[in-house]
Design an enzyme around this catalytic site. Structure first.
Site, PDB file in Angstrom:
ATOM      1  N   LYS A  32       0.904  -1.130   0.499  1.00  0.00           N
ATOM      2  CA  LYS A  32       0.237   0.263   0.181  1.00  0.00           C
ATOM      3  C   LYS A  32       0.605   1.289   0.289  1.00  0.00           C
ATOM      4  O   LYS A  32       0.670   1.808  -0.349  1.00  0.00           O
ATOM      5  CB  LYS A  32      -0.744  -0.259   1.100  1.00  0.00           C
ATOM      6  N   THR A  33       2.254   0.935   0.443  1.00  0.00           N
ATOM      7  CA  THR A  33       2.883   2.164   0.540  1.00  0.00           C
ATOM      8  C   THR A  33       3.132   2.847  -0.560  1.00  0.00           C
ATOM      9  O   THR A  33       3.468   4.231  -1.165  1.00  0.00           O
ATOM     10  CB  THR A  33       3.898   2.261   1.408  1.00  0.00           C
ATOM     11  N   ASP A 212      -3.843   7.701   4.802  1.00  0.00           N
ATOM     12  CA  ASP A 212      -3.558   5.738   4.807  1.00  0.00           C
ATOM     13  C   ASP A 212      -3.814   5.208   6.182  1.00  0.00           C
ATOM     14  O   ASP A 212      -4.137   6.831   6.872  1.00  0.00           O
ATOM     15  CB  ASP A 212      -1.500   6.011   4.797  1.00  0.00           C
ATOM     16  N   GLU A 213      -3.712   4.184   6.162  1.00  0.00           N
ATOM     17  CA  GLU A 213      -3.984   3.639   7.689  1.00  0.00           C
ATOM     18  C   GLU A 213      -5.258   3.880   8.476  1.00  0.00           C
ATOM     19  O   GLU A 213      -5.638   4.196   9.664  1.00  0.00           O
ATOM     20  CB  GLU A 213      -2.722   3.734   8.087  1.00  0.00           C
ATOM     21  N   GLN A 243      -7.061  -4.525  10.076  1.00  0.00           N
ATOM     22  CA  GLN A 243      -6.530  -4.304  10.632  1.00  0.00           C
ATOM     23  C   GLN A 243      -6.252  -3.361  11.969  1.00  0.00           C
ATOM     24  O   GLN A 243      -5.330  -2.689  12.120  1.00  0.00           O
ATOM     25  CB  GLN A 243      -4.751  -3.957  10.107  1.00  0.00           C
ATOM     26  N   ARG A 623       2.753 -11.201  10.559  1.00  0.00           N
ATOM     27  CA  ARG A 623       3.760 -10.411  10.818  1.00  0.00           C
ATOM     28  C   ARG A 623       4.956 -11.669   9.743  1.00  0.00           C
ATOM     29  O   ARG A 623       5.807 -10.950   9.438  1.00  0.00           O
ATOM     30  CB  ARG A 623       4.232  -9.891  12.222  1.00  0.00           C
TER      31      ARG A 623
END
Length: 754
Positions: A32-33, A212-213, A243, A623
């Site tokens: 996504k970044t 973002d997020e 998340q 993770r």
């Protein structure tokens, strides 16, 4: 457009999207970044956007810096894009509009400890725990965009005195002229709603707003986004509903779930190609999170192939759990792995202690992420309090913290009298102040005045350096090296102000003399703070910028943080970290520990809270890049006693077919080690197994009771009238006796075998 060639189909579609508002559902490890930074570059390079008309918001300064760096790598003009955290943007906005907000130009931002300190002066004689809880509730109210008079405030705390306390706190903040973290979002929203010209100005400037997020946003941040976006704005939010794990901080998952209905004409693009984990790891994560009702839905696809099946190990207790982890780590080294490949995840910080003890014994190097941070240390907060008083002399919290450190005879009563005078000046005559307190106050003000002199742009470098070299005199216990000095040749900046303040005020000497062992470390921490200030101008603007930067970016001095976290020259360390702190990280090998009911998930979680626990499990699992291990204890030493444990419901939800299982679970009662548990009970011995006459119970069976929780049958008696009587030892330490089948006037009904 070569920079677009690295994108997959979904990523490219998201970057090239325009027109309607856009929700990018970006699964874990889906890049996504890359999408959001490429989109910023594309808007500037291909669509002709003025970089200053783009606002990009996120939740950590580290993420903001990474976004800016990567966007500039594609398009250098992206350097002019305003990329900030929500709180940093709020501070930027209030600095430029402080008069409209009723704030002085030099307002200081209070952190959680500062807010609690201010409240303690309002809640006289209240226990510290009560004060901190009140501060937490006020912060939560601001997250929900609720003021003292809002009817919905009862959802935060229904007590009438909370409204009064909140109102008193707000009045005190206003009188001081400072703001807290919640104000950095709440006050800009209020300004935009009450000032049409300012709102038009902001909406005219920011043609494109990217977040973002977004799943981590709270209600107040949603309200800010709504006020900033106008009819012509292009709004693009990126996030993952699976998340959203910060509800305890005020994050509201409904913001992302309801985005398609809260904003007009919304398109949704799902990023499902996962570049981090393998198929079997993602399958386990997805199987659990799919049980949630509150999600928009997506299925991740692993680019890296199937990989190893996750391993679940049932162990006897937390000591065996730590041994299992140590064995895995040491065994992997022979195959070429590094300590830094490993991360041990747990639900609460308290679980790390067993690992720390064993790893120290076995010489396994580790770092505990989430331990005391640089800017939470006493000596650093003392130095920052001195700086805050230069910026805002009315800062009551800062004054109370350092005015009598070291002791100057300015006790609490004297502080109250001084603060009532509303000024810190050597010319002020304060009635009722003792001679000793007056002298101490004069000394303290003189120290602040010395600090102010360094902010004079006419002060020469030679004069300042001469001061730095000046030795401390006039003390019978001169401590060698107790002064900090500027170690950066030719570039003083604001560092000289810090050096002067901590030396003249006595803070440096105070911390050195308090503890021979830690004193030098504290002095070095103060030196690190001074070094961090060198890039900032030695004037009031530089001071405010430095204070704001530190308050909003606690990772600013990365060298100091690394030193505190690792205390080891080598970066090759096992990471011990809570599940919440793993957000945004990845490790080749991950062990998630403590998968037991009451530990993870927590016993009190139901409904939406339980769904967040599942999302937390999903975050932990995703993770892992190559290998995933899960551990569950059959018994655990908690709160001073050994308790039997039930395996986490997440293990059942994940499906045993998705894991390689080692050992047996406490839930599998045909294999449950009841004798082992009973040997830990008061009185020792292991009685011979006994079965009730109705055949329903045998000593060692595990039972459940609605009020008492989990327990084990430790004794069975036969009663002529009531039949079998079952005595149960519960995890809370109590024993109770039940009828085998029916409730009577003497005994409670027992739950069925679980």
């Amino acid at each position: 457009m070569d920079y677009l060639d690295v994108l997959n189909d979904e990523q490219r579609k998201a970057v090239l999207h325009e027109g309607a508002s856009l929700l990018i559902l970006a699964g874990a490890g889906s890049g996504k970044t890359r999408v959001i930074t490429t989109k910023v570059a594309w808007l500037i390079r291909e669509k002709g956007y003025d970089p200053r008309s783009i606002l990009a918001l996120t939740f950590t300064n580290k993420a903001a810096r990474e976004m800016s760096s990567r966007a500039q790598g594609i398009e250098p003009l992206a350097a002019s894009v305003l990329m900030r955290t929500f709180h940093s943007f709020g501070a930027w906005f209030l600095r430029r509009n402080h008069a409209l907000a009723g704030l002085p130009a030099g307002f200081v931002i209070y952190d959680d400890d500062d807010s609690a300190a201010l409240l303690s002066s309002i809640m006289e004689d209240a226990p510290r725990a009560e004060v901190k809880e009140a501060a937490r509730l006020i912060a939560r109210a601001k997250d929900y965009f609720l003021g003292p008079e809002d009817a919905l405030l009862a959802k935060v705390d229904h007590r009438l005195n909370f409204r009064k306390l909140y109102a008193a706190y707000e009045e005190r903040l206003k009188a001081i002229g400072n703001v807290d973290f919640g104000d950095l979002i709440k006050k800009p929203v209020e300004l935009l709603r009450n000032n049409a010209d300012l709102k038009r100005q902001m909406q005219s400037r920011f043609k494109c707003i990217l977040v973002d997020e977004y799943q981590d946003s709270n209600i107040a941040q949603f309200e800010l986004l709504k006020e900033l976006s106008g009819p012509e704005s292009y709004v693009c939010v990126v996030g993952d509903d699976d998340q959203s794990i910060y509800r305890f901080r005020g994050a509201e998952v409904r913001n992302i779930l309801d985005f398609p209905t809260l904003f007009d004409n919304v398109d949704i693009i799902r990023l499902v190609q996962n570049y981090r984990s393998t198929t079997q790891i993602l399958q386990l994560a997805g199987t659990v999170v799919n049980k949630n009702k509150g999600r928009l839905g997506k299925e991740l696809v692993a680019v890296r192939g199937s990989g190893k099946k996750p391993v679940l190990s049932y162990v006897a207790n937390q000591q065996e759990e730590a041994v299992f982890c140590a064995t895995l780590i040491k065994g992997s080294l022979a195959a070429g792995a590094q300590y830094s490949d490993w991360a041990i995840l747990y639900r609460t910080n308290a679980q790390s202690q067993t690992f720390q003890t064993l790893f120290t014994e076995q010489q396994i190097p580790y770092q505990v992420v989430g331990a005391l941070r640089f800017y939470e240390r006493e000596e650093i907060k003392d130095a920052l309090a001195l700086l805050s008083l230069l910026a805002n002399p009315k800062d009551e919290v800062a004054f109370r913290r350092v005015a009598n450190k070291p002791t100057r005879g300015i006790g609490p009563s004297a502080m109250d009298k001084i603060l009532m005078s509303e000024t810190l000046s050597t010319d002020t005559d304060i009635p009722g102040l003792s001679t000793k307190a007056k002298q101490g106050l004069m000394e303290f003000i003189a120290a602040l005045d010395e600090g102010k002199k360094t902010l004079n742009p006419d002060k020469t470098v030679r004069e300042v350096n001469a001061y730095m070299r000046h030795e401390v005199r006039g003390s019978s216990t001169v401590v060698r090296g107790s002064k900090i000095k500027n170690t950066v040749r030719g570039v003083e900046g604001l560092s000289k102000t810090i050096a002067v303040l901590v030396n003249e005020s006595g803070i440096a000497r105070y911390h050195v003399e308090r503890d021979e062992i830690s004193g030098q470390d504290r002095l070095e921490n103060l030196q690190e703070l001074a070094n961090a200030a060198t890039p900032y101008a030695a004037n009031m603007d530089g001071l405010l910028e430095f204070l704001e930067h530190l308050e909003l970016d606690r990772e600013a001095v990365s060298e100091a943080n690394n030193k505190i976290l690792s205390e080891n020259e080598k970066p090759d360390l096992v990471t011990l970290i809570t599940l919440h702190n793993t957000k945004g990280l990845e490790f080749p090998r991950v062990i998630i520990t403590g998968l037991e009911q009451g530990i993870f998930p927590r016993e009190d979680k139901q409904g939406e809270d339980m769904e967040e626990e599942r999302r937390l499990f999903y975050v932990g699992v995703t993770r892992a890049m190559n290998e995933l291990y899960l551990t569950s204890c059959r018994s655990r030493f908690l709160y001073g006693r050994t308790t039997i444990q039930t395996a986490s419901v997440f293990l059942k939800e994940a499906g045993m077919e998705n894991m390689q299982v080692l050992g047996s679970s406490a839930n599998n009662f045909s294999h449950y080690p009841g004798r082992e548990f009973m040997s830990t009970l008061p009185g020792g011995g292991v009685p011979a197994p006994k079965t009730s006459s109705d055949g329903r119970w045998t000593t060692g069976n595990k039972v459940y009771h609605d009020e008492m929780g989990y327990g084990a049958v430790v004794a069975i008696q036969e009663d002529e009238q009531d039949g079998p009587l079952i005595t149960v030892q519960f995890e809370n330490g109590r024993q109770k006796t039940f009828l085998s089948l029916y409730q009577s006037k003497n005994y409670d009904k027992i739950g069925s075998e679980y």
